[in-house]
Write a protein that holds these residues in place. Structure first.
Motif, PDB file in Angstrom:
ATOM      1  N   GLY A 414       0.828  -1.202   0.000  1.00 43.12           N
ATOM      2  CA  GLY A 414       0.000   0.000   0.000  1.00 43.12           C
ATOM      3  C   GLY A 414       0.858   1.247   0.000  1.00 43.12           C
ATOM      4  N   PRO A 415       0.249   2.413  -0.182  1.00 40.17           N
ATOM      5  CA  PRO A 415       1.019   3.660  -0.257  1.00 40.17           C
ATOM      6  C   PRO A 415       1.670   4.064   1.055  1.00 40.17           C
ATOM      7  CG  PRO A 415      -1.329   4.121  -0.199  1.00 40.17           C
ATOM      8  CD  PRO A 415      -1.197   2.643  -0.337  1.00 40.17           C
ATOM      9  N   GLN A 416       1.249   3.428   2.177  1.00 41.23           N
ATOM     10  CA  GLN A 416       1.840   3.755   3.474  1.00 41.23           C
ATOM     11  C   GLN A 416       3.088   2.933   3.786  1.00 41.23           C
ATOM     12  OE1 GLN A 416      -0.732   1.720   2.874  1.00 41.23           O
ATOM     13  NE2 GLN A 416      -1.793   1.114   4.753  1.00 41.23           N
ATOM     14  N   VAL A 417       3.450   1.976   2.940  1.00 44.13           N
ATOM     15  CA  VAL A 417       4.606   1.119   3.193  1.00 44.13           C
ATOM     16  C   VAL A 417       5.899   1.887   2.906  1.00 44.13           C
ATOM     17  CG1 VAL A 417       5.824  -0.994   2.526  1.00 44.13           C
ATOM     18  CG2 VAL A 417       3.319  -0.990   2.731  1.00 44.13           C
ATOM     19  N   MET A 418       6.858   1.771   3.819  1.00 37.97           N
ATOM     20  CA  MET A 418       8.118   2.518   3.757  1.00 37.97           C
ATOM     21  C   MET A 418       8.869   2.316   2.443  1.00 37.97           C
ATOM     22  SD  MET A 418      10.796   0.194   5.963  1.00 37.97           S
ATOM     23  CE  MET A 418      11.174  -1.493   5.443  1.00 37.97           C
ATOM     24  N   ALA A 419       9.818   3.211   2.216  1.00 32.62           N
ATOM     25  CA  ALA A 419      10.705   3.091   1.056  1.00 32.62           C
ATOM     26  C   ALA A 419      11.797   2.058   1.298  1.00 32.62           C
ATOM     27  CB  ALA A 419      11.324   4.446   0.736  1.00 32.62           C
ATOM     28  N   GLY A 420      12.054   1.718   2.542  1.00 31.13           N
ATOM     29  CA  GLY A 420      13.107   0.754   2.878  1.00 31.13           C
ATOM     30  C   GLY A 420      13.766   1.133   4.185  1.00 31.13           C
ATOM     31  N   TYR A 421      14.769   0.358   4.579  1.00 24.39           N
ATOM     32  CA  TYR A 421      15.535   0.644   5.790  1.00 24.39           C
ATOM     33  C   TYR A 421      16.733   1.518   5.449  1.00 24.39           C
ATOM     34  CZ  TYR A 421      12.915  -3.049   8.185  1.00 24.39           C
ATOM     35  OH  TYR A 421      11.925  -3.817   8.726  1.00 24.39           O
ATOM     36  N   TRP A 422      16.966   2.508   6.274  1.00 23.87           N
ATOM     37  CA  TRP A 422      18.044   3.479   6.088  1.00 23.87           C
ATOM     38  C   TRP A 422      19.403   2.778   6.031  1.00 23.87           C
ATOM     39  CZ3 TRP A 422      18.869   8.375   4.811  1.00 23.87           C
ATOM     40  CH2 TRP A 422      20.011   9.044   5.255  1.00 23.87           C
ATOM     41  N   ASP A 426      20.314  -4.579   2.123  1.00 23.05           N
ATOM     42  CA  ASP A 426      20.196  -6.031   2.312  1.00 23.05           C
ATOM     43  C   ASP A 426      18.997  -6.357   3.199  1.00 23.05           C
ATOM     44  OD1 ASP A 426      21.507  -4.706   4.391  1.00 23.05           O
ATOM     45  OD2 ASP A 426      22.654  -6.470   4.997  1.00 23.05           O
ATOM     46  N   GLU A 427      18.817  -5.586   4.288  1.00 26.04           N
ATOM     47  CA  GLU A 427      17.679  -5.800   5.180  1.00 26.04           C
ATOM     48  C   GLU A 427      16.369  -5.465   4.464  1.00 26.04           C
ATOM     49  OE1 GLU A 427      17.561  -7.089   8.065  1.00 26.04           O
ATOM     50  OE2 GLU A 427      19.550  -6.942   8.965  1.00 26.04           O
ATOM     51  N   THR A 428      16.410  -4.423   3.626  1.00 23.64           N
ATOM     52  CA  THR A 428      15.209  -4.065   2.861  1.00 23.64           C
ATOM     53  C   THR A 428      14.824  -5.206   1.929  1.00 23.64           C
ATOM     54  OG1 THR A 428      15.803  -1.717   2.931  1.00 23.64           O
ATOM     55  CG2 THR A 428      14.221  -2.398   1.248  1.00 23.64           C
ATOM     56  N   ASN A 430      15.325  -8.267   2.306  1.00 19.26           N
ATOM     57  CA  ASN A 430      14.836  -9.418   3.064  1.00 19.26           C
ATOM     58  C   ASN A 430      13.363  -9.307   3.424  1.00 19.26           C
ATOM     59  OD1 ASN A 430      17.307 -10.718   3.079  1.00 19.26           O
ATOM     60  ND2 ASN A 430      17.944  -9.845   5.050  1.00 19.26           N
ATOM     61  N   VAL A 431      12.828  -8.074   3.427  1.00 17.28           N
ATOM     62  CA  VAL A 431      11.436  -7.906   3.869  1.00 17.28           C
ATOM     63  C   VAL A 431      10.500  -7.480   2.743  1.00 17.28           C
ATOM     64  CG1 VAL A 431      12.108  -7.373   6.242  1.00 17.28           C
ATOM     65  CG2 VAL A 431      11.810  -5.502   4.588  1.00 17.28           C
ATOM     66  N   MET A 432      11.000  -7.332   1.531  1.00 12.01           N
ATOM     67  CA  MET A 432      10.153  -6.939   0.410  1.00 12.01           C
ATOM     68  C   MET A 432      10.111  -8.049  -0.635  1.00 12.01           C
ATOM     69  SD  MET A 432       9.059  -3.975   1.366  1.00 12.01           S
ATOM     70  CE  MET A 432       8.126  -3.619  -0.118  1.00 12.01           C
ATOM     71  N   THR A 433       8.920  -8.349  -1.131  1.00  6.40           N
ATOM     72  CA  THR A 433       8.756  -9.378  -2.156  1.00  6.40           C
ATOM     73  C   THR A 433       8.865  -8.747  -3.543  1.00  6.40           C
ATOM     74  OG1 THR A 433       6.360  -9.118  -2.358  1.00  6.40           O
ATOM     75  CG2 THR A 433       7.167 -10.592  -0.616  1.00  6.40           C
ATOM     76  N   PRO A 434       9.105  -9.561  -4.570  1.00  9.74           N
ATOM     77  CA  PRO A 434       9.199  -9.006  -5.932  1.00  9.74           C
ATOM     78  C   PRO A 434       7.931  -8.278  -6.378  1.00  9.74           C
ATOM     79  CG  PRO A 434      10.121 -11.215  -5.870  1.00  9.74           C
ATOM     80  CD  PRO A 434       9.475 -10.992  -4.527  1.00  9.74           C
ATOM     81  N   ASP A 435       6.764  -8.667  -5.837  1.00  9.76           N
ATOM     82  CA  ASP A 435       5.525  -7.996  -6.237  1.00  9.76           C
ATOM     83  C   ASP A 435       5.134  -6.863  -5.282  1.00  9.76           C
ATOM     84  OD1 ASP A 435       4.998  -9.836  -4.251  1.00  9.76           O
ATOM     85  OD2 ASP A 435       3.057 -10.457  -5.048  1.00  9.76           O
ATOM     86  N   GLY A 436       6.114  -6.406  -4.479  1.00  8.85           N
ATOM     87  CA  GLY A 436       5.907  -5.184  -3.709  1.00  8.85           C
ATOM     88  C   GLY A 436       5.249  -5.334  -2.352  1.00  8.85           C
ATOM     89  N   PHE A 437       5.192  -6.546  -1.807  1.00 12.92           N
ATOM     90  CA  PHE A 437       4.612  -6.743  -0.483  1.00 12.92           C
ATOM     91  C   PHE A 437       5.701  -6.689   0.586  1.00 12.92           C
ATOM     92  CE2 PHE A 437       1.013  -8.193  -2.862  1.00 12.92           C
ATOM     93  CZ  PHE A 437      -0.084  -8.009  -2.017  1.00 12.92           C
ATOM     94  N   PHE A 438       5.343  -6.107   1.719  1.00 11.60           N
ATOM     95  CA  PHE A 438       6.221  -6.046   2.891  1.00 11.60           C
ATOM     96  C   PHE A 438       5.930  -7.236   3.794  1.00 11.60           C
ATOM     97  CE2 PHE A 438       6.497  -4.625   7.396  1.00 11.60           C
ATOM     98  CZ  PHE A 438       7.882  -4.596   7.496  1.00 11.60           C
ATOM     99  N   LEU A 439       6.971  -7.952   4.171  1.00 10.67           N
ATOM    100  CA  LEU A 439       6.831  -9.118   5.047  1.00 10.67           C
ATOM    101  C   LEU A 439       6.855  -8.634   6.495  1.00 10.67           C
ATOM    102  CD1 LEU A 439       9.379 -11.473   3.231  1.00 10.67           C
ATOM    103  CD2 LEU A 439       6.909 -11.310   2.872  1.00 10.67           C
ATOM    104  N   THR A 440       5.720  -8.724   7.171  1.00  8.24           N
ATOM    105  CA  THR A 440       5.609  -8.140   8.504  1.00  8.24           C
ATOM    106  C   THR A 440       6.298  -8.960   9.592  1.00  8.24           C
ATOM    107  OG1 THR A 440       3.548  -9.281   9.066  1.00  8.24           O
ATOM    108  CG2 THR A 440       3.366  -7.188   7.848  1.00  8.24           C
ATOM    109  N   GLY A 441       6.487 -10.261   9.358  1.00  9.40           N
ATOM    110  CA  GLY A 441       7.028 -11.119  10.412  1.00  9.40           C
ATOM    111  C   GLY A 441       5.974 -11.596  11.392  1.00  9.40           C
ATOM    112  N   ASP A 442       4.718 -11.220  11.147  1.00  6.62           N
ATOM    113  CA  ASP A 442       3.615 -11.661  11.995  1.00  6.62           C
ATOM    114  C   ASP A 442       2.854 -12.795  11.320  1.00  6.62           C
ATOM    115  OD1 ASP A 442       3.796  -9.905  14.258  1.00  6.62           O
ATOM    116  OD2 ASP A 442       3.128  -8.285  12.954  1.00  6.62           O
ATOM    117  N   ILE A 443       2.446 -13.757  12.098  1.00  2.00           N
ATOM    118  CA  ILE A 443       1.656 -14.872  11.592  1.00  2.00           C
ATOM    119  C   ILE A 443       0.181 -14.565  11.814  1.00  2.00           C
ATOM    120  CG2 ILE A 443       1.233 -17.354  11.734  1.00  2.00           C
ATOM    121  CD1 ILE A 443       4.033 -16.580  10.805  1.00  2.00           C
TER     122      ILE A 443
END
Length: 565
Positions: A414-422, A426-428, A430-443
């Motif tokens: 969504g438009p509220q998802v960050m641009a990445g980690y400062w 590499d960390e960015t 690890n949490v972003m998918t090729p189709d633009g989803f952020f992996l929250t780490g929550d189940i």
């Protein structure tokens, strides 16, 4: 992907928002300054600032900051609790074209040094109560300019003087410090009034906030929140609340109880920025742990928007003076930052007549992703529906969507998802998918309406003989026991089962025993989920917003085990 939740949106909530309405967050702020100029924007310790005064003060401080020869985009740290200087400073930094680095005033010198160095901050605005910590940290940072505020700076000459005397000499809350060349907050304001603020050419992709994660699962990282990220979340939340605000009795403007610290992303957005967006007034609480004082403030105002965490709601409900508060105008109480527990939600509804909603998000998402429907009348154990323009997908470890009703990682777009980690590509990655989803780490698990339910954090899961145990589930059961005040659950090593469940409890009932709790759990949980060990404590470690620190409980347990060995 199909947005199945749209069929369950309440009336007047849009499927999409348009962040391009504003070139930057500054445009949104200045629109409110002009539109609501005579209204009170912020109140702290009985003193109010109007939108007009906030405009003038932030303009002056912004001009002063620009006179320090900082480049556009320079990082400016703000290290203070909920006092009037915080919104003034935040607006000043943004209007001057710089980036806000929100900094926890309770940091140790080591933590502060690490964050300031990582951010490359060149200036800092700090409350004098914490200046001694900055003194020990500043040497290994890039800080060139220091502004020191005092608690009474914006409270008026007489009241401000009295407050400063009390804070410094009676309560002795200002340890000695030495910061040569530092500028007093009011002196910077005074100097800035004779200067002109140069309006920078900010765009939606410019960096507004470096919002450092809480560090409960690892080394803190700076989430890069662009102007468009924060604008989008403001529009999303504003749109989401409209149905309930239009119900009788109607609310023409929000009265927001800002008890959570504004440097935390939840309160920054859901209290401070939302309040400004809607022309509301925010009641700033410097110390939410002082429950009697918080209740006194709640009793003064007919609050209608009260974002908080489960532990704060619980503490209020358990206080004997809770009944003094008039909740007749309360429109939305939203729990975030940690799971809302059924026992607390039920008691809240009984005591106030207003449902306790649950919202969900992260520092990386500005923060809100989902929220209970504004027309829900009862807590349902879910984190609600995705906000407008937000996609939620529940996926397995191979990033494949799982069927409805099956657990998987909550992924958000969504438009509220960050641009990445400062400075951490590499960390960015690890949490972003090729189709633009952020992996929250929550189940989580999503139902047929699009509502999701949090099962737990990936890293907090406990494996007992191959079976997965989610601490949230065990904590929810334990917290429903009337003798329990607070609780936390972790996994500890066990030679037979790999891990075992350990429970930490703060008692409400001094007669409560370990046997009582285990017997209670045995009637409500599968045997492998029942705590093997119970430890009673007078208090549990918490973050600054009241989230139980399972990581610290695990570290403390490991230390005890090592000593025993």
């Amino acid at each position: 992907m199909e947005r199945i939740w749209l069929k369950h949106y309440p009336p007047r909530v849009s499927a999409e928002v348009d962040p391009s309405r504003y070139a930057s967050l500054v445009g949104m702020l200045e629109e409110s300054f002009a539109r609501y100029r005579e209204r009170t924007a912020f109140i702290c310790m009985g003193k109010g600032l109007t939108y007009g005064e906030t405009d003038e003060m932030s303009r002056a401080l912004g001009a002063w900051l620009q006179s320090r020869d900082l480049a556009i985009g320079a990082r400016v740290a703000i290290m203070m609790p909920n006092v009037l200087q915080y919104p003034v400073a935040t607006c000043a930094v943004l209007r001057a074209g710089f980036t806000v680095v929100n900094t926890n005033p309770l940091y140790t010198a080591h933590e502060l040094e690490a964050q300031l160095a990582d951010a490359g901050a060149e200036a800092i605005i700090v409350l004098e109560n914490f200046a001694h910590v900055l003194q020990r940290a500043i040497g290994k940072t890039s800080i060139k300019h220091v502004v020191v505020a005092s608690m009474g700076d914006l409270l008026g000459t007489i009241k401000g003087t009295i407050v400063n005397l009390a804070v410094r000499w009676v309560r002795k809350m200002v340890p000695a410090y030495s910061l040569p060349g530092a500028t007093p907050f009011n002196a910077a304001l005074a100097a800035g009034k004779s200067m002109t603020l140069t309006k920078p050419q900010l765009g939606s992709d410019d960096l507004a906030f470096l919002q450092y994660t809480g560090g409960t699962t690892g080394i803190p990282k700076g989430a890069m929140l662009l102007h468009r990220n924060v604008v989008a979340n403001m529009l999303q939340i504003d749109n989401w609340l409209q149905p309930v605000l239009e119900n009788e009795p109607r609310v023409d403007r929000l009265t927001v109880m800002a008890a959570l610290p504004l440097y935390h992303i939840f309160a920054l957005t859901a209290c401070f920025l939302l309040g400004v967006r809607t022309g509301g007034q925010s009641i700033l609480i410097p110390n939410p742990r002082d429950i009697p004082s918080l209740i006194n403030e709640l009793a003064k105002y007919k609050v209608n928007h009260f974002p908080a965490v489960n532990t704060l709601y619980n503490a209020l409900l358990n206080h004997p003076d809770f009944g003094k508060i008039d909740w007749s105008m309360l429109k939305c109480a939203v729990g975030g930052g940690m799971p809302v527990q059924k026992a607390v939600a039920d008691r809240w509804f009984t005591a106030t007549g207003a449902p306790l909603w649950e919202g969900y998000g992260l520092s990386e998402t500005s923060p809100v992703l989902t929220c209970s429907s504004p027309l829900d009348l009862a807590w349902d154990g879910t984190i609600g529906l995705p906000l407008p323009s937000t996609d939620i997908s529940i996926r397995d470890d191979d990033s494949n969507a799982v069927p409805l009703g099956q657990p998987g990682e909550i992924c958000a777009r969504g438009p509220q998802v960050m641009a990445g980690y400062w400075k951490r590509p590499d960390e960015t990655a690890n949490v972003m998918t090729p189709d633009g989803f952020f992996l929250t780490g929550d189940i989580g698990i999503m139902d047929e309406t699009g509502r999701a339910r949090i099962v737990d954090r990936k890293k907090d899961m406990i494996t007992v003989s191959g079976f997965k145990v989610y601490p949230n589930e065990v904590e929810a059961v334990v917290s429903s026991h009337p003798g329990v005040g607070e609780c936390g659950v972790i996994g500890i090593p066990d030679p037979r089962s790999g891990e075992a469940v350990k429970l930490f409890v703060v008692k409400n009932d001094p007669n409560l025993t370990e046997a009582d709790l285990i017997a209670y759990c045995q009637t409500r949980l599968t045997p492998y989920k029942v705590p093997r060990l119970v430890e009673f404590r007078s208090e549990l470690p918490q973050t600054n917003v009241g989230k139980i620190l399972r990581r610290q409980l695990r570290e403390e347990s490991r230390t005890i085990d090592t000593r025993a060995a």
